[in-house]
Design an enzyme around this catalytic site. Structure first.
Site, PDB file in Angstrom:
ATOM      1  N   SER A  96      -0.123   2.696   2.578  1.00 39.33           N
ATOM      2  CA  SER A  96      -0.262   1.483   1.788  1.00 39.33           C
ATOM      3  C   SER A  96      -1.593   0.790   2.095  1.00 39.33           C
ATOM      4  CB  SER A  96       0.939   0.563   2.048  1.00 39.33           C
ATOM      5  OG  SER A  96       1.046  -0.445   1.081  1.00 39.33           O
ATOM      6  N   ASP A 218       6.678   4.825  -7.420  1.00 37.33           N
ATOM      7  CA  ASP A 218       6.262   3.869  -6.397  1.00 37.33           C
ATOM      8  C   ASP A 218       6.019   2.537  -7.090  1.00 37.33           C
ATOM      9  OD1 ASP A 218       4.889   2.314  -4.535  1.00 37.33           O
ATOM     10  OD2 ASP A 218       3.790   4.019  -3.693  1.00 37.33           O
ATOM     11  N   HIS A 246       7.982   3.818  -2.296  1.00 38.89           N
ATOM     12  CA  HIS A 246       6.741   3.466  -1.612  1.00 38.89           C
ATOM     13  C   HIS A 246       6.708   3.884  -0.144  1.00 38.89           C
ATOM     14  CE1 HIS A 246       2.974   1.363  -1.210  1.00 38.89           C
ATOM     15  NE2 HIS A 246       3.433   0.527  -0.293  1.00 38.89           N
TER      16      HIS A 246
END
Length: 266
Positions: A96, A218, A246
């Protein structure tokens, strides 16, 4: 200084090997999110784990909204860590926000990194002309309002959406607990820094080989984002993995571990 940096970022060093893998976590989690990836690599690599300031067991007294008003400060922290541990030519696996943090670090000190592996990374979360980021500003404003109104209720709802593995409700609970462990004021400030960031212009400047691991559905990073990065980072490869949501390193750990292993073998 070494001690202060190791304490600041709760650095842990594991494994054996001449080459180092740094695992960098995303927003709302800490280094424990990589627990499934440690054992498969610990016999052949030195593994460095850390918590970003404001997360996990980092030194919360080191956090200030002024210092951490951009991702560049997190990149500085990462370079501090590399400098103190004398790390060069590492493999950085960033989930991320840590994808862009590692990219910014690699632009400053490229010798620290031999390869970057992004898991659910994004240079910009907002839609723009000709660019699909996944969110409109109104979507993000609604997130900020919900965080402000009742942070713990928001954390529970967001965790379920972001994890997106309804057959594994324990994972959403884990993420909700991880989010809830963060001071709400820090979480809200960091969320704004991340979601309002735009690092698209930096992508073409990256000269470190990069692999982009893209999971399905996601909520934060649609496929178009992975495709955009692959088109704009010179030495990059997009790999779509058979995982949902995610947090594929938690929901489909073997898939992510095997994808990382394939990247390293290549």
């Amino acid at each position: 200084m070494v001690t202060s940096i190791l304490k600041r970022n709760n650095v842990n060093i594991l494994g054996n090997g001449s080459q180092t893998i740094i695992f960098a976590h995303g927003f709302g989690t800490d280094q424990t999110a990589w627990r499934h990836q440690i054992a498969p690599f610990a016999s052949d690599f030195q593994i460095v784990l850390f918590d970003h300031v404001g997360a996990g067991k980092s030194d919360f007294s080191a956090y200030s909204p002024h210092r951490y008003s951009t991702l560049y400060s997190y990149a500085e922290d990462l370079l501090d860590l590399c400098d103190e541990l004398k790390l060069t030519k590492t493999i950085l696996v960033g989930h991320s926000v840590s994808g862009m943090v590692s990219l910014l670090a690699a632009l400053v000190e490229p010798q620290c990194f031999n390869k970057l592996i992004f898991v659910g990374a994004s240079p910009r979360y907002l839609n723009d002309d000709g660019y699909v980021g996944g969110f409109e500003q109104s979507d993000l404003d609604a997130i900020y309002a919900a965080m402000s109104a009742n942070y713990y209720a928001w954390a529970s709802g967001f965790a379920t959406l972001a994890m997106d593995n309804p057959d594994k409700p324990e994972l959403a609970i884990e993420f909700a607990n991880s989010l809830s462990a963060i001071r709400p004021d820090i979480a809200q400030a960091v969320a704004r820094v991340i979601f309002q960031s735009d690092h698209r212009k930096e992508l073409p400047r990256l000269n470190v080989p990069t692999v982009i691991l893209q999971s399905n559905n996601d909520i934060a990073v649609p496929l178009e984002v992975g495709q955009y990065m692959a088109q704009n980072i010179p030495q990059s490869q997009l790999i779509q993995i058979n995982a949902q949501g995610h947090f594929p390193h938690l929901s489909a750990p073997d898939v992510v571990t095997n994808a990382i292993a394939s990247c390293l073998a290549a």
